[in-house]
Write a protein that holds these residues in place. Structure first.
Motif, PDB file in Angstrom:
ATOM      1  N   MET A 293       0.837  -1.204   0.000  1.00 21.40           N
ATOM      2  CA  MET A 293       0.000   0.000   0.000  1.00 21.40           C
ATOM      3  C   MET A 293       0.873   1.256   0.000  1.00 21.40           C
ATOM      4  O   MET A 293       0.569   2.228  -0.703  1.00 21.40           O
ATOM      5  CB  MET A 293      -0.940   0.001   1.200  1.00 21.40           C
ATOM      6  CG  MET A 293      -1.802   1.260   1.284  1.00 21.40           C
ATOM      7  SD  MET A 293      -2.747   1.633  -0.218  1.00 21.40           S
ATOM      8  CE  MET A 293      -4.017   0.413  -0.115  1.00 21.40           C
ATOM      9  N   GLU A 294       1.953   1.244   0.768  1.00 20.34           N
ATOM     10  CA  GLU A 294       2.872   2.387   0.784  1.00 20.34           C
ATOM     11  C   GLU A 294       3.402   2.657  -0.627  1.00 20.34           C
ATOM     12  O   GLU A 294       3.391   3.800  -1.095  1.00 20.34           O
ATOM     13  CB  GLU A 294       4.032   2.107   1.734  1.00 20.34           C
ATOM     14  CG  GLU A 294       5.088   3.202   1.755  1.00 20.34           C
ATOM     15  CD  GLU A 294       6.304   2.827   2.579  1.00 20.34           C
ATOM     16  OE1 GLU A 294       7.283   3.585   2.518  1.00 20.34           O
ATOM     17  OE2 GLU A 294       6.291   1.787   3.283  1.00 20.34           O
ATOM     18  N   ASP A 295       3.861   1.616  -1.312  1.00 19.99           N
ATOM     19  CA  ASP A 295       4.375   1.784  -2.674  1.00 19.99           C
ATOM     20  C   ASP A 295       3.297   2.316  -3.618  1.00 19.99           C
ATOM     21  O   ASP A 295       3.570   3.160  -4.473  1.00 19.99           O
ATOM     22  CB  ASP A 295       4.929   0.464  -3.214  1.00 19.99           C
ATOM     23  CG  ASP A 295       6.257   0.089  -2.574  1.00 19.99           C
ATOM     24  OD1 ASP A 295       6.897   0.960  -1.952  1.00 19.99           O
ATOM     25  OD2 ASP A 295       6.652  -1.077  -2.710  1.00 19.99           O
ATOM     26  N   LYS A 296       2.056   1.843  -3.461  1.00 17.21           N
ATOM     27  CA  LYS A 296       0.956   2.330  -4.298  1.00 17.21           C
ATOM     28  C   LYS A 296       0.707   3.816  -4.045  1.00 17.21           C
ATOM     29  O   LYS A 296       0.534   4.590  -4.990  1.00 17.21           O
ATOM     30  CB  LYS A 296      -0.309   1.521  -4.033  1.00 17.21           C
ATOM     31  CG  LYS A 296      -1.498   1.962  -4.881  1.00 17.21           C
ATOM     32  CD  LYS A 296      -2.720   1.135  -4.622  1.00 17.21           C
ATOM     33  CE  LYS A 296      -3.951   1.572  -5.372  1.00 17.21           C
ATOM     34  NZ  LYS A 296      -3.915   2.777  -6.148  1.00 17.21           N
ATOM     35  N   LEU A 297       0.715   4.209  -2.779  1.00 20.00           N
ATOM     36  CA  LEU A 297       0.513   5.624  -2.443  1.00 20.00           C
ATOM     37  C   LEU A 297       1.616   6.496  -3.044  1.00 20.00           C
ATOM     38  O   LEU A 297       1.356   7.578  -3.558  1.00 20.00           O
ATOM     39  CB  LEU A 297       0.456   5.804  -0.923  1.00 20.00           C
ATOM     40  CG  LEU A 297      -0.790   5.248  -0.239  1.00 20.00           C
ATOM     41  CD1 LEU A 297      -0.569   5.126   1.265  1.00 20.00           C
ATOM     42  CD2 LEU A 297      -2.000   6.123  -0.537  1.00 20.00           C
ATOM     43  N   ILE A 298       2.840   5.999  -2.983  1.00 15.67           N
ATOM     44  CA  ILE A 298       3.967   6.750  -3.546  1.00 15.67           C
ATOM     45  C   ILE A 298       3.823   6.875  -5.059  1.00 15.67           C
ATOM     46  O   ILE A 298       3.994   7.958  -5.629  1.00 15.67           O
ATOM     47  CB  ILE A 298       5.301   6.088  -3.164  1.00 15.67           C
ATOM     48  CG1 ILE A 298       5.535   6.200  -1.640  1.00 15.67           C
ATOM     49  CG2 ILE A 298       6.469   6.721  -3.931  1.00 15.67           C
ATOM     50  CD1 ILE A 298       6.648   5.320  -1.114  1.00 15.67           C
ATOM     51  N   MET A 299       3.483   5.768  -5.717  1.00 14.88           N
ATOM     52  CA  MET A 299       3.325   5.789  -7.175  1.00 14.88           C
ATOM     53  C   MET A 299       2.162   6.689  -7.602  1.00 14.88           C
ATOM     54  O   MET A 299       2.242   7.354  -8.634  1.00 14.88           O
ATOM     55  CB  MET A 299       3.093   4.371  -7.703  1.00 14.88           C
ATOM     56  CG  MET A 299       4.280   3.457  -7.556  1.00 14.88           C
ATOM     57  SD  MET A 299       5.717   3.998  -8.495  1.00 14.88           S
ATOM     58  CE  MET A 299       5.182   3.593 -10.138  1.00 14.88           C
ATOM     59  N   ASP A 300       1.094   6.728  -6.801  1.00 11.83           N
ATOM     60  CA  ASP A 300      -0.077   7.543  -7.127  1.00 11.83           C
ATOM     61  C   ASP A 300       0.119   9.020  -6.807  1.00 11.83           C
ATOM     62  O   ASP A 300      -0.730   9.844  -7.155  1.00 11.83           O
ATOM     63  CB  ASP A 300      -1.311   7.027  -6.382  1.00 11.83           C
ATOM     64  CG  ASP A 300      -1.794   5.677  -6.895  1.00 11.83           C
ATOM     65  OD1 ASP A 300      -1.319   5.238  -7.968  1.00 11.83           O
ATOM     66  OD2 ASP A 300      -2.630   5.049  -6.208  1.00 11.83           O
ATOM     67  N   ASN A 301       1.191   9.352  -6.118  1.00 11.35           N
ATOM     68  CA  ASN A 301       1.452  10.740  -5.707  1.00 11.35           C
ATOM     69  C   ASN A 301       2.874  11.128  -6.093  1.00 11.35           C
ATOM     70  O   ASN A 301       3.755  11.237  -5.225  1.00 11.35           O
ATOM     71  CB  ASN A 301       1.241  10.888  -4.193  1.00 11.35           C
ATOM     72  CG  ASN A 301      -0.197  10.678  -3.801  1.00 11.35           C
ATOM     73  OD1 ASN A 301      -1.006  11.582  -3.907  1.00 11.35           O
ATOM     74  ND2 ASN A 301      -0.537   9.465  -3.387  1.00 11.35           N
ATOM     75  N   PRO A 302       3.121  11.363  -7.372  1.00 11.63           N
ATOM     76  CA  PRO A 302       4.493  11.608  -7.837  1.00 11.63           C
ATOM     77  C   PRO A 302       5.142  12.865  -7.274  1.00 11.63           C
ATOM     78  O   PRO A 302       6.357  12.991  -7.301  1.00 11.63           O
ATOM     79  CB  PRO A 302       4.356  11.690  -9.356  1.00 11.63           C
ATOM     80  CG  PRO A 302       2.924  11.974  -9.609  1.00 11.63           C
ATOM     81  CD  PRO A 302       2.159  11.380  -8.462  1.00 11.63           C
ATOM     82  N   SER A 303       4.359  13.781  -6.732  1.00 11.25           N
ATOM     83  CA  SER A 303       4.957  14.993  -6.155  1.00 11.25           C
ATOM     84  C   SER A 303       5.204  14.848  -4.652  1.00 11.25           C
ATOM     85  O   SER A 303       5.489  15.833  -3.978  1.00 11.25           O
ATOM     86  CB  SER A 303       4.074  16.205  -6.436  1.00 11.25           C
ATOM     87  OG  SER A 303       2.821  16.049  -5.795  1.00 11.25           O
ATOM     88  N   SER A 304       5.113  13.623  -4.143  1.00 20.63           N
ATOM     89  CA  SER A 304       5.340  13.426  -2.708  1.00 20.63           C
ATOM     90  C   SER A 304       6.814  13.627  -2.368  1.00 20.63           C
ATOM     91  O   SER A 304       7.666  13.726  -3.243  1.00 20.63           O
ATOM     92  CB  SER A 304       4.904  12.016  -2.285  1.00 20.63           C
ATOM     93  OG  SER A 304       5.813  11.047  -2.768  1.00 20.63           O
ATOM     94  N   TYR A 305       7.099  13.684  -1.090  1.00 19.83           N
ATOM     95  CA  TYR A 305       8.473  13.804  -0.623  1.00 19.83           C
ATOM     96  C   TYR A 305       9.267  12.510  -0.811  1.00 19.83           C
ATOM     97  O   TYR A 305      10.483  12.518  -0.711  1.00 19.83           O
ATOM     98  CB  TYR A 305       8.497  14.124   0.885  1.00 19.83           C
ATOM     99  CG  TYR A 305       8.113  15.530   1.242  1.00 19.83           C
ATOM    100  CD1 TYR A 305       8.969  16.600   1.020  1.00 19.83           C
ATOM    101  CD2 TYR A 305       6.897  15.801   1.859  1.00 19.83           C
ATOM    102  CE1 TYR A 305       8.634  17.883   1.386  1.00 19.83           C
ATOM    103  CE2 TYR A 305       6.542  17.087   2.237  1.00 19.83           C
ATOM    104  CZ  TYR A 305       7.419  18.120   1.995  1.00 19.83           C
ATOM    105  OH  TYR A 305       7.084  19.396   2.366  1.00 19.83           O
ATOM    106  N   ASN A 306       8.589  11.413  -1.048  1.00 20.96           N
ATOM    107  CA  ASN A 306       9.250  10.114  -1.108  1.00 20.96           C
ATOM    108  C   ASN A 306      10.200   9.999  -2.292  1.00 20.96           C
ATOM    109  O   ASN A 306       9.909  10.490  -3.376  1.00 20.96           O
ATOM    110  CB  ASN A 306       8.221   8.986  -1.216  1.00 20.96           C
ATOM    111  CG  ASN A 306       7.330   8.925  -0.022  1.00 20.96           C
ATOM    112  OD1 ASN A 306       6.410   9.712   0.108  1.00 20.96           O
ATOM    113  ND2 ASN A 306       7.605   7.998   0.871  1.00 20.96           N
TER     114      ASN A 306
END
Length: 120
Positions: free
Chosen positions: A71-84
């Motif tokens: 789920m973490e990876d999905k959230l990161i992929m779905d939010n390309p402008s995140s800090y990750n």
């Protein structure tokens, strides 16, 4: 044991960081502590804008670390402008670098040595 996905949100810019942990209270403390010394974009913004401009929220609860990480990876992929720093993108960059490194054979003809002037 439960595992959680979480978001640290910047209330000024709306930018987010996504993570997973089995202990959100401890993980938030670790992020706050790291923000004093590390130069990750999230931590730089915490130092610049102030900790009061950030909050943590639980997004999901899972019965395994693997499910929380998915789920973490999905959230990161779905939010390309995140800090990750996106693990998928990082892994591709590393594989590309490793391929280039292995395909380039270095020998003494690749090296050009020059002597610096002593006054430099």
């Amino acid at each position: 044991m439960n595992y959680y996905t979480y978001r640290i949100a910047n209330s000024i810019t709306g930018r987010s960081y996504f993570g997973s942990s089995s202990n959100l209270k401890r993980r938030w403390y670790e992020h706050k502590r790291a923000s004093r010394i590390k130069n990750h974009p999230l931590y730089l913004d915490i130092r610049t804008l102030g900790l009061e401009s950030f909050y943590i929220e639980k997004i999901g609860v899972f019965d395994s670390r693997a499910k929380a990480r998915i789920m973490e990876d999905k959230l990161i992929m779905d939010n390309p402008s995140s800090y990750n720093v996106n693990r998928v993108q990082f892994n591709k960059l590393y594989r590309d670098w490793e391929t280039d490194r292995k395909s380039t054979r270095l020998n003494s003809s690749h090296l050009k040595l020059s002597r610096m002037p002593s006054s430099a």
